[in-house]
Design a protein around this motif. Structure first.
Motif, PDB file in Angstrom:
ATOM      1  N   ALA A 184       0.823  -1.126  -0.056  1.00 44.05           N
ATOM      2  CA  ALA A 184       0.158   0.080  -0.098  1.00 44.05           C
ATOM      3  C   ALA A 184       0.907   1.327  -0.225  1.00 44.05           C
ATOM      4  O   ALA A 184       0.228   2.313  -0.266  1.00 44.05           O
ATOM      5  N   ASN A 185       2.034   1.073   0.421  1.00 43.74           N
ATOM      6  CA  ASN A 185       2.994   2.183   0.312  1.00 43.74           C
ATOM      7  C   ASN A 185       3.278   3.019  -1.126  1.00 43.74           C
ATOM      8  O   ASN A 185       3.236   3.994  -1.216  1.00 43.74           O
ATOM      9  N   PHE A 186       2.812   2.195  -2.283  1.00 41.58           N
ATOM     10  CA  PHE A 186       2.787   2.540  -3.617  1.00 41.58           C
ATOM     11  C   PHE A 186       1.824   3.598  -3.835  1.00 41.58           C
ATOM     12  O   PHE A 186       2.075   4.895  -4.392  1.00 41.58           O
ATOM     13  N   PHE A 187       0.693   3.437  -3.293  1.00 44.32           N
ATOM     14  CA  PHE A 187      -0.690   4.344  -3.534  1.00 44.32           C
ATOM     15  C   PHE A 187      -0.378   5.457  -2.524  1.00 44.32           C
ATOM     16  O   PHE A 187      -0.776   6.269  -2.776  1.00 44.32           O
ATOM     17  N   TYR A 188       0.370   5.386  -1.537  1.00 43.78           N
ATOM     18  CA  TYR A 188       0.549   6.313  -0.312  1.00 43.78           C
ATOM     19  C   TYR A 188       1.663   7.383  -1.187  1.00 43.78           C
ATOM     20  O   TYR A 188       1.420   8.485  -1.200  1.00 43.78           O
ATOM     21  N   ALA A 189       2.717   6.991  -1.798  1.00 47.36           N
ATOM     22  CA  ALA A 189       3.666   7.582  -2.443  1.00 47.36           C
ATOM     23  C   ALA A 189       2.830   8.412  -3.429  1.00 47.36           C
ATOM     24  O   ALA A 189       3.374   9.565  -3.880  1.00 47.36           O
ATOM     25  N   MET A 190       2.084   7.687  -4.434  1.00 45.50           N
ATOM     26  CA  MET A 190       1.252   8.424  -5.510  1.00 45.50           C
ATOM     27  C   MET A 190       0.519   9.316  -4.970  1.00 45.50           C
ATOM     28  O   MET A 190       0.427  10.435  -5.455  1.00 45.50           O
ATOM     29  N   GLY A 191      -0.153   9.487  -3.922  1.00 42.35           N
ATOM     30  CA  GLY A 191      -1.234  10.498  -3.360  1.00 42.35           C
ATOM     31  C   GLY A 191      -0.304  11.537  -3.007  1.00 42.35           C
ATOM     32  O   GLY A 191      -0.679  12.713  -3.127  1.00 42.35           O
ATOM     33  N   LEU A 192       1.052  11.082  -2.308  1.00 41.18           N
ATOM     34  CA  LEU A 192       1.734  12.219  -1.799  1.00 41.18           C
ATOM     35  C   LEU A 192       2.390  13.050  -3.064  1.00 41.18           C
ATOM     36  O   LEU A 192       2.399  14.097  -2.864  1.00 41.18           O
ATOM     37  N   ALA A 193       2.863  12.538  -4.082  1.00 45.97           N
ATOM     38  CA  ALA A 193       3.510  13.016  -5.029  1.00 45.97           C
ATOM     39  C   ALA A 193       2.442  14.154  -5.893  1.00 45.97           C
ATOM     40  O   ALA A 193       2.785  15.015  -6.255  1.00 45.97           O
ATOM     41  N   LEU A 194       1.166  13.509  -6.053  1.00 41.53           N
ATOM     42  CA  LEU A 194      -0.062  14.265  -6.480  1.00 41.53           C
ATOM     43  C   LEU A 194      -0.309  15.428  -5.734  1.00 41.53           C
ATOM     44  O   LEU A 194      -0.484  16.703  -6.278  1.00 41.53           O
ATOM     45  N   SER A 195      -0.214  15.255  -4.490  1.00 39.44           N
ATOM     46  CA  SER A 195      -0.483  16.426  -3.530  1.00 39.44           C
ATOM     47  C   SER A 195       0.680  17.349  -3.392  1.00 39.44           C
ATOM     48  O   SER A 195       0.282  18.739  -3.492  1.00 39.44           O
ATOM     49  N   LEU A 196       1.744  16.923  -3.488  1.00 37.71           N
ATOM     50  CA  LEU A 196       2.780  17.712  -3.851  1.00 37.71           C
ATOM     51  C   LEU A 196       2.829  18.645  -4.922  1.00 37.71           C
ATOM     52  O   LEU A 196       3.185  19.674  -4.916  1.00 37.71           O
ATOM     53  N   VAL A 197       2.517  18.177  -6.220  1.00 35.59           N
ATOM     54  CA  VAL A 197       2.529  18.730  -7.454  1.00 35.59           C
ATOM     55  C   VAL A 197       1.684  19.950  -7.485  1.00 35.59           C
ATOM     56  O   VAL A 197       1.716  20.923  -7.763  1.00 35.59           O
ATOM     57  N   GLU A 198       0.316  19.624  -6.883  1.00 40.37           N
ATOM     58  CA  GLU A 198      -0.677  20.416  -6.968  1.00 40.37           C
ATOM     59  C   GLU A 198      -0.359  21.614  -6.000  1.00 40.37           C
ATOM     60  O   GLU A 198      -0.745  22.515  -6.101  1.00 40.37           O
ATOM     61  N   SER A 199      -0.049  21.214  -4.686  1.00 38.84           N
ATOM     62  CA  SER A 199       0.179  22.418  -3.761  1.00 38.84           C
ATOM     63  C   SER A 199       1.304  23.259  -4.216  1.00 38.84           C
ATOM     64  O   SER A 199       1.205  24.491  -3.970  1.00 38.84           O
TER      65      SER A 199
END
Length: 106
Positions: free
Chosen positions: A57-72
């Motif tokens: 599940a860390n893969f999806f956590y990392a994807m959500g984190l990267a997505l939030s970082l790009v958007e923020s």
């Protein structure tokens, strides 16, 4: 967790604010490319995790984190561009000297 509707709303409304583009630190194309790269990773992570049974599940956590970082980063860049434009407008600084005077974030 971020959902795709958040990004579609922001990116569709972004074209209404073209007057802030020249104040942006990162061009909108950079944000689009980063968003596409992160969104293309999600099916890859799903296949690695579910089909190949080699991820977690860390893969999806990392994807959500990267997505939030790009958007923020992109959203904060737009907010800073708005602040710069408002400052230049209220101080009545002419267009030709706006690029020589640089506001600095502290």
């Amino acid at each position: 967790y971020p959902v795709l509707a958040d990004y579609t709303l922001f990116y569709s409304a972004m074209f209404l604010f073209k007057r802030y583009y020249h104040y942006l630190k990162f061009k909108p194309a950079v944000s689009f490319v980063a968003l596409i790269v992160v969104l293309l990773q999600s099916p890859t992570f799903y296949i690695i995790w579910m089909s190949l049974n080699s991820g977690n599940a860390n893969f999806f956590y990392a994807m959500g984190l990267a997505l939030s970082l790009v958007e923020s980063l992109f959203l904060s860049d737009f907010i800073w561009a708005y602040i710069q434009d408002e400052y230049y407008s209220t101080q009545k600084i002419p267009e030709e000297t706006r690029h020589t005077k640089k506001l600095t974030q502290i």
